[in-house]
Design a protein around this motif. Structure first.
Motif, mmCIF file in Angstrom:
data_model
loop_
_atom_site.group_PDB
_atom_site.id
_atom_site.type_symbol
_atom_site.label_atom_id
_atom_site.label_comp_id
_atom_site.label_asym_id
_atom_site.label_seq_id
_atom_site.Cartn_x
_atom_site.Cartn_y
_atom_site.Cartn_z
ATOM 1 N N LEU A 192 -10.565 -5.790 -4.748
ATOM 2 C CA LEU A 192 -11.459 -4.666 -5.010
ATOM 3 C C LEU A 192 -12.894 -5.164 -4.944
ATOM 4 O O LEU A 192 -13.176 -6.335 -5.193
ATOM 5 N N ARG A 193 -13.810 -4.275 -4.619
ATOM 6 C CA ARG A 193 -15.227 -4.639 -4.647
ATOM 7 C C ARG A 193 -15.674 -4.814 -6.080
ATOM 8 O O ARG A 193 -15.347 -4.001 -6.952
ATOM 9 N N SER A 194 -16.397 -5.869 -6.341
ATOM 10 C CA SER A 194 -16.949 -6.066 -7.679
ATOM 11 C C SER A 194 -18.269 -5.301 -7.767
ATOM 12 O O SER A 194 -19.340 -5.837 -7.494
ATOM 13 N N ARG A 247 1.645 -4.927 -24.990
ATOM 14 C CA ARG A 247 1.091 -6.243 -24.687
ATOM 15 C C ARG A 247 0.722 -6.349 -23.209
ATOM 16 O O ARG A 247 1.504 -5.997 -22.328
ATOM 17 N N THR A 248 -0.475 -6.849 -22.955
ATOM 18 C CA THR A 248 -0.951 -7.051 -21.587
ATOM 19 C C THR A 248 -0.281 -8.268 -20.970
ATOM 20 O O THR A 248 -0.224 -9.339 -21.595
ATOM 21 N N ARG A 249 0.200 -8.091 -19.759
ATOM 22 C CA ARG A 249 0.778 -9.190 -18.996
ATOM 23 C C ARG A 249 -0.030 -9.353 -17.714
ATOM 24 O O ARG A 249 -0.209 -8.390 -16.957
ATOM 25 N N ILE A 250 -0.523 -10.541 -17.469
ATOM 26 C CA ILE A 250 -1.328 -10.843 -16.288
ATOM 27 C C ILE A 250 -0.407 -11.398 -15.209
ATOM 28 O O ILE A 250 0.239 -12.431 -15.404
ATOM 29 N N CYS A 251 -0.346 -10.699 -14.097
ATOM 30 C CA CYS A 251 0.527 -11.105 -12.995
ATOM 31 C C CYS A 251 -0.267 -11.978 -12.023
ATOM 32 O O CYS A 251 -1.285 -11.553 -11.479
ATOM 33 N N THR A 252 0.194 -13.204 -11.812
ATOM 34 C CA THR A 252 -0.455 -14.163 -10.930
ATOM 35 C C THR A 252 0.529 -14.584 -9.838
ATOM 36 O O THR A 252 1.726 -14.318 -9.935
ATOM 37 N N ALA A 256 -14.031 -9.512 -15.643
ATOM 38 C CA ALA A 256 -13.837 -8.281 -14.862
ATOM 39 C C ALA A 256 -14.148 -8.484 -13.383
ATOM 40 O O ALA A 256 -13.370 -8.072 -12.512
ATOM 41 N N ALA A 257 -15.274 -9.104 -13.072
ATOM 42 C CA ALA A 257 -15.656 -9.285 -11.669
ATOM 43 C C ALA A 257 -14.660 -10.187 -10.939
ATOM 44 O O ALA A 257 -14.255 -9.900 -9.804
ATOM 45 N N HIS A 258 -14.256 -11.265 -11.581
ATOM 46 C CA HIS A 258 -13.279 -12.176 -10.980
ATOM 47 C C HIS A 258 -11.960 -11.461 -10.726
ATOM 48 O O HIS A 258 -11.319 -11.640 -9.670
ATOM 49 N N MET A 259 -11.540 -10.628 -11.676
ATOM 50 C CA MET A 259 -10.295 -9.884 -11.522
ATOM 51 C C MET A 259 -10.391 -8.898 -10.358
ATOM 52 O O MET A 259 -9.444 -8.733 -9.584
ATOM 53 N N MET A 260 -11.524 -8.239 -10.232
ATOM 54 C CA MET A 260 -11.695 -7.285 -9.145
ATOM 55 C C MET A 260 -11.611 -7.978 -7.791
ATOM 56 O O MET A 260 -10.945 -7.499 -6.868
ATOM 57 N N ASP A 309 -7.001 -18.105 -13.519
ATOM 58 C CA ASP A 309 -5.914 -17.789 -12.599
ATOM 59 C C ASP A 309 -6.258 -16.602 -11.703
ATOM 60 O O ASP A 309 -6.979 -15.678 -12.111
ATOM 61 N N THR A 310 -5.725 -16.614 -10.507
ATOM 62 C CA THR A 310 -5.850 -15.472 -9.614
ATOM 63 C C THR A 310 -4.988 -14.332 -10.147
ATOM 64 O O THR A 310 -3.800 -14.526 -10.429
ATOM 65 N N VAL A 311 -5.571 -13.171 -10.287
ATOM 66 C CA VAL A 311 -4.858 -12.020 -10.831
ATOM 67 C C VAL A 311 -4.425 -11.108 -9.695
ATOM 68 O O VAL A 311 -5.249 -10.593 -8.946
ATOM 69 N N VAL A 312 -3.128 -10.907 -9.594
ATOM 70 C CA VAL A 312 -2.578 -10.016 -8.581
ATOM 71 C C VAL A 312 -2.537 -8.585 -9.099
ATOM 72 O O VAL A 312 -2.874 -7.635 -8.392
#
Length: 314
Positions: A248-250, A140-145, A239-243, A163-166
């Motif tokens: 990271l560069r999108s 299961r994927t867990r998104i760390c914020t 994907a871009a928002h997460m990067m 949410d902001t993804v760390v």
């Protein structure tokens, strides 16, 4: 072409649209699809496998073309009735879609493996490519914020990926075994394709399953990836928002860097042609073409480019 299979690592909507084109260019029965199951969830007591179902419905000709997920023309009478009993109806399940989840849940409770149930659903819907979950074990994927961890569907659907993804972690991945045939299919494949899916939450979980990344590394020259980032933006999903939020560069080149240890060919859109040199500097052969799939014509055109670059006769 030889009877060896093409293997595709697939997430949801972007992968499904590409695979729709691929199955019209290559004999469908020669395609082995490894689907992400780390975003599976228990919804109203039912086991839902969003990525597996999106790919299956699309290849069966049933998917909603606008949303990309669910079944075209589906009704939501059950969800509306449920809404009168509870406000917890943020995850949209159509009436016909519910049949799939009811069947899957019952079979799993009977002791069937997810891979067997997936094969049964595919066969019932007339889907020729073999669709296999990355693992029969629970991942299961867990998104760390900054505020803590979120269950994936809570982040993605309920909170609309705001949410902001760390970071992202995959609970259970270190102990998960690949589903039957996954490693063998990669080893024997004439080519392996990473579909244009989110590298963190769609492809990432598959790579986290024990032995998958190593199997791809052994096939590096025959592994081709399609960038899900075009002109700095993701055509579908966060994907871009997460990067950005993970500092990271999108960009397409950044995705190539994430894959550099096991990808030999990387496909960029014409909009990112100037990044081809950056990709080549990573030791990856860049291919520039139109990757935006507005319709069936573009899906087939992109698929033809992929099989050509792999040296496969379509």
């Amino acid at each position: 072409m030889s009877r060896k299979r093409l293997v595709a690592l697939a997430g949801g909507v972007g992968a499904a649209r590409f695979l729709d084109g691929l199955t019209r260019v290559v004999a469908p029965e020669l395609i082995f699809i490894i689907g992400n199951t780390a975003d599976d969830a228990e919804i109203h007591g039912l086991h839902v496998s969003p990525d597996l179902d999106t790919v299956t419905y699309t290849l069966a000709g049933l998917s909603d073309p606008k949303r990309g997920w669910g079944i075209h023309g589906d009704s939501f009478a059950c969800l509306e009735a449920l809404g009168r009993l509870t406000k917890d109806t943020w995850f949209q399940l159509g009436d016909r879609d519910l049949a799939t989840h009811l069947y899957r849940t019952e079979r799993l409770r009977q002791g069937a493996k997810l891979s067997d149930v997936t094969a049964e659903i595919s066969a019932a819907l007339g889907v020729s490519p073999q669709i296999v979950p990355m693992s029969d074990d629970r991942v299961r994927t867990r998104i760390c914020t900054p505020a803590g961890e979120l269950e994936f569907q809570t982040y993605f659907v309920k909170r609309r990926a705001r949410d902001t993804v760390v970071s992202v972690r995959f609970d259970g991945a270190s102990d998960a075994r690949p589903a039957r045939g996954v490693i063998e299919a990669i080893a024997e494949a004439e080519g392996v394709i990473l579909c244009p899916s989110n590298p963190f939450i769609s492809i990432g979980p598959i790579l986290a399953v024990r032995g998958v990344r190593e199997a791809l590394q052994r096939k590096k020259d025959r592994v081709i990836a399609i960038s899900p980032i075009v002109g700095g933006r993701a055509l579908k999903g966060p994907a871009a928002h997460m990067m950005h939020s993970m500092l990271l560069r999108s960009s397409a080149a950044e995705v190539a860097r994430l894959y550099m240890d096991f990808v030999g060919i990387f496909v960029l859109d014409e909009a990112d042609r100037k990044q081809a040199a950056q990709v080549e500097a990573l030791g990856i052969r860049p291919v520039v073409t139109d990757t935006v799939m507005h319709g069936l014509r573009e899906r087939k055109s992109l698929a033809r480019v992929i099989v050509r670059e792999l040296g496969i006769e379509a």
